[in-house]
Design a protein around this motif. Structure first.
Motif, PDB file in Angstrom:
ATOM      1  N   THR A  91      28.440  57.937  27.068  1.00 43.14           N
ATOM      2  CA  THR A  91      28.501  56.499  27.282  1.00 43.14           C
ATOM      3  C   THR A  91      29.895  56.177  27.788  1.00 43.14           C
ATOM      4  N   VAL A  92      29.934  55.508  28.934  1.00 40.70           N
ATOM      5  CA  VAL A  92      31.195  55.166  29.580  1.00 40.70           C
ATOM      6  C   VAL A  92      31.349  53.648  29.555  1.00 40.70           C
ATOM      7  N   ALA A  93      32.522  53.181  29.136  1.00 36.58           N
ATOM      8  CA  ALA A  93      32.821  51.748  29.082  1.00 36.58           C
ATOM      9  C   ALA A  93      33.725  51.375  30.255  1.00 36.58           C
ATOM     10  N   PHE A  94      33.533  50.154  30.747  1.00 36.90           N
ATOM     11  CA  PHE A  94      34.308  49.642  31.878  1.00 36.90           C
ATOM     12  C   PHE A  94      34.839  48.250  31.553  1.00 36.90           C
ATOM     13  N   GLU A  95      35.997  47.932  32.116  1.00 33.74           N
ATOM     14  CA  GLU A  95      36.502  46.571  32.132  1.00 33.74           C
ATOM     15  C   GLU A  95      37.131  46.326  33.491  1.00 33.74           C
ATOM     16  N   LEU A  96      36.931  45.117  34.007  1.00 31.80           N
ATOM     17  CA  LEU A  96      37.584  44.688  35.244  1.00 31.80           C
ATOM     18  C   LEU A  96      38.556  43.576  34.876  1.00 31.80           C
TER      19      LEU A  96
END
Length: 149
Positions: free
Chosen positions: A93-98
């Motif tokens: 599971t990969v988390a992202f934030e912009l």
């Protein structure tokens, strides 16, 4: 999560071709930005080189989620934050934030589940230990489900 939970960021400038009629980043581009960040993250981890994943490993996206927080406009530089949140038997599971460049200005969050498969059309198969080791070393913590940090 917070920006401080991420150690990896990749900058991306919003181009004219990426905006919609309201002059903001078109919704489908968020997943594209996640993909750009993921490739650069995997490159930093040591998993990606010469246009492919090291060792010929195959991954399929089983889940992709975007949570929109605030608009992203034309010509803004966005920091794409990426981190491996957890590792299961055959999935990551990969988390992202912009964020706006250099700021704690959250524009979107995201999550993707990548499943390791034996071949392009194959069934899920356990992640090799050397892959788990690469991500845990890069993140500086245990990522296995049920394994204390």
């Amino acid at each position: 999560m917070a920006r401080s939970d991420f150690t990896f960021f990749y900058p991306k400038r919003v181009r004219f071709a990426e905006i919609d009629a309201q002059a903001v980043l078109f919704n489908s581009r968020y997943l594209e930005y996640f993909d750009i960040g993921l490739v650069e993250y995997w490159r930093a981890v040591g998993m990606y080189e010469n246009m492919g994943i090291v060792g010929g490993l195959e991954f399929h996206v089983a889940k992709a989620l975007v949570n929109y927080k605030a608009a992203i406009g034309l010509d803004e530089v966005i920091d794409i934050g990426v981190r491996c949140a957890r590792i299961g038997n055959s999935s990551m599971t990969v988390a992202f934030e912009l964020h706006a460049s250099g700021k704690d200005d959250l524009r979107a969050t995201g999550e993707e589940v990548h499943v390791h498969v034996a071949e392009v059309r194959g069934r899920p198969t356990p992640l090799p230990q050397h892959v788990i080791d690469l991500f845990e070393k890069f993140e500086g913590r245990s990522l296995r489900e049920g394994v204390p940090a």
